[in-house]
Design a protein around this motif. Structure first.
Motif, PDB file in Angstrom:
ATOM      1  N   ARG A  86      45.640  64.980 -25.540  1.00  0.00           N
ATOM      2  CA  ARG A  86      46.829  64.302 -25.688  1.00  0.00           C
ATOM      3  C   ARG A  86      46.335  63.434 -27.102  1.00  0.00           C
ATOM      4  N   ARG A  87      45.141  62.752 -26.417  1.00  0.00           N
ATOM      5  CA  ARG A  87      45.312  62.397 -27.727  1.00  0.00           C
ATOM      6  C   ARG A  87      45.070  62.509 -29.131  1.00  0.00           C
ATOM      7  N   TYR A 134      48.406  62.521 -30.399  1.00  0.00           N
ATOM      8  CA  TYR A 134      48.917  61.177 -30.505  1.00  0.00           C
ATOM      9  C   TYR A 134      48.594  60.881 -32.224  1.00  0.00           C
ATOM     10  N   ALA A 191      43.727  71.315 -29.240  1.00  0.00           N
ATOM     11  CA  ALA A 191      45.493  69.976 -30.397  1.00  0.00           C
ATOM     12  C   ALA A 191      45.726  70.847 -31.762  1.00  0.00           C
TER      13      ALA A 191
END
Lengths: 332, 277
Positions: free
Chosen positions: B35-36, B39, B131
């Motif tokens: 998630r980082r 972002y 990601a």
């Protein structure tokens, strides 16, 4: 000796090729106390912190943190320590709050707990207003505060701060000292590295002086300074040819023999009470018709401690203040 | 004696996490790191826009510039031939982000932060590769839209979707190669080059843009026909054009599994060392 050591390193060696970063270092940090690791740039402070915090493997030595074997119980050690490094290890692409929540989640706090803790820390570190801004917009001091906040998210029992004020201006440094003092008043064990005697003096219960990968002195700040007079007076003469004569004239005022630099017309003396001695210095030099260009009174520096212990000055280039920078390898 | 007393005093409070819990944390930690990274992409929309525009430009150029010449050897329908290939190419090139991203993280203190936390070690890498795989999948979606606009049609939606999934899975495997490279290069600048350079021969000496039988040198054709990019590209192409060939699918899956089996442990091994300098 006390049984209550939260940090124990025994005979730790770490060589990087030819460079002996740590050459048989032993330190002991008492639980609930602040241990200051004092030394110039390149002394081995960061290497020791990285070893104590599981980031680096030593060549040999015994290391225990919080009673755990750092080499074999890395994961458990990581559960009880906090680390704030020399370079603010915060994520620029996230906001301050997101940084803290992420760290909290990686400590396996629940989402709610991580958010509450982030709120609390933002308030505590005066970052509430900036909490929802991206970290890349933060000033150096704000990044350091956020880094420090991130290191205590899980309320670690043992905290490692590697040069927490290097690169900060005087005001931010003093604010950081206050923050650290508040932090340890709750009983956290702290190991702090610094290049500044003043900082170790302000914060540490016990100081270990380290240079070239070796411990060269340890004790309380008072013990270390016992050999040092309380004040130093630096005198620059108008005519460098008078240096020897001036040193002779000041010998009775100085506690130790005056240090004279003939090439630069520079004399340093140490005295018990600087304010009183300044008048004597002026009188003594005036009576010999020696003209003074500048005269400064100052507190002992790390360099003075070094001089008194090793008889050698810190190599000039090593005590230059570091560039403000956050990239670990950018310049390498 | 001293140490034993200290152990007793301190380890009582340390949370001794169970093996099961640690196993579960591998996944939750990965999600948090993923998630980082997402972002970061979300906050640099220009990055995402250009990363998306580039393969669309490739698609248009190849279709309209080379399409006429190449369609002689592909039997006419070049877009049907090209789009699956270009999807594989897009996914390969997207994996170069993994190399660069990891290298940027390593050049900042953030990796030290991660390593000082009681988190899963593989999660930092898996969070990055997953990601980047999601980002690759997003780009694939854009390609399908662009391809449809210039005349591509799925023969069979079901097999077409399986083909796309296979392409994304292949992309995931390749991000582990990219991660390994990212952990070996010295700095982000070097990663920019190292992340892409090995992709060119694999991409162009393959069946992505042209049928391999048109390659004149025997050694090149032998390589191009058997290397994983061609194997997967052919399988995806068949699936997207409605042909289900189980043997092909199995060989593709074996390549995917093989790449992960070699490069995931290598990346984790390297991560433990590179970060502990």
């Amino acid at each position: 000796m006390s049984n209550n050591h939260a940090i124990i390193a025994e005979d730790v060696y770490k060589h990087f090729g030819e460079i002996k970063a740590l050459d048989g270092v032993s330190i002991q940090g008492e639980a609930g106390k602040v241990l200051g690791l004092l030394g110039p740039n390149g002394a081995g402070k960061t290497t020791l912190v990285r070893i104590l915090t599981t980031l680096l493997k030593p060549d040999s030595g015994t290391i225990r943190v919080g009673g755990l074997n750092v080499l074999r119980q890395k994961r458990h050690v990581r559960e009880i320590i906090g680390l704030a490094g020399q370079y603010a290890a915060v994520d620029e692409v996230l906001t301050g709050r997101e940084n803290l929540v992420m760290v909290g989640r990686l400590y396996h706090l629940s989402r709610g707990d991580a958010m509450r803790r982030a709120d609390e820390l933002l308030r505590q570190f005066a970052l509430s207003d900036a909490g929802d801004r991206l970290v890349k917009t933060y000033s150096g001091g704000m990044r350091r505060r956020l880094d420090l906040a991130a290191s205590i998210v899980a309320r670690p029992r043992i905290l490692f701060l590697d040069e927490p004020t290097t690169g900060l201006d005087a005001r931010a440094r003093i604010a950081m000292w206050d923050t650290i003092r508040t932090l340890v008043s709750g009983g956290t064990t702290l190991l702090l590295t610094t290049q500044y005697l003043e900082e170790a003096d302000e914060l540490a219960d016990k100081i270990v002086v380290i240079d070239h990968g070796k411990v060269i002195a340890e004790g309380t700040s008072d013990e270390l300074k016992a050999n040092l007079a309380s004040d130093f007076i630096d005198i620059t003469l108008h005519d460098p040819d008078h240096t020897a004569k001036a040193a002779e004239a000041l010998a009775t005022i100085s506690v130790d023999a005056p240090q004279a630099d003939k090439a630069r017309g520079h004399v340093v003396i140490d005295v018990e009470n600087g304010a009183q001695s300044i008048a004597e210095v002026v009188r003594a030099l005036d009576s010999q018709d020696i003209h003074i260009d500048t005269l400064n009174m100052r507190r002992p520096s790390l360099n003075d401690v070094f001089l008194s212990i090793t008889g050698e000055e810190i190599v000039e280039e090593e005590i230059k203040p570091q560039r403000r920078g956050f990239g670990r390898r950018r310049s390498a | 004696m001293t140490q034993q007393t200290a152990t007793a005093a301190f380890s009582a409070g340390a949370s001794q996490s169970s093996a099961l819990q640690r196993f579960v944390w591998n996944f939750t930690d990965t999600l948090i790191v993923m998630r980082r990274n997402l972002y970061a992409y979300q906050r640099q929309p220009e990055l995402l826009v250009f990363a998306t525009i580039q393969p669309v430009i490739f698609l248009l150029l190849f279709t309209y510039v080379f399409g006429g010449a190449i369609s002689f050897s592909t039997g006419g329908d070049y877009i049907g031939f090209l789009l699956p290939g270009i999807i594989i190419q897009t996914i390969l090139f997207a994996s170069a982000n993994t190399t660069v991203g990891l290298s940027v993280d390593l050049s900042k203190g953030i990796i030290d932060r991660f390593r000082s936390l009681p988190m899963s070690r593989a999660a930092v890498l898996a969070g990055r590769t997953s990601a980047d795989t999601l980002r690759g999948a997003f780009t694939v979606l854009i390609m399908i839209v662009a391809g449809t606009a210039i005349g591509f049609r799925f023969e069979d939606l079901g097999s077409g979707l399986i083909g796309l999934l296979l392409a994304v899975a292949f992309g995931y495997a390749v991000t582990w190669i990219s991660a390994t490279i990212g952990l070996f290069v010295k700095d982000p600048e070097a990663a920019q080059v190292a992340g892409f350079i090995w992709l060119f021969p694999l991409t162009f000496a393959s069946s992505i843009f042209v049928p391999t039988q048109t390659m004149t040198a025997d050694w090149l054709r032998a390589f191009a026909e058997n290397q994983p990019v061609s194997v997967v590209a052919n399988t995806v192409r068949d699936l997207m054009t409605g042909t289900v060939n189980p043997d092909e699918i199995v060989i593709s899956l074996l390549w995917i599994a093989g790449i992960v089996a070699i490069f995931l442990p290598m990346a984790v091994w390297r991560y433990a060392r590179v970060a502990s300098r």
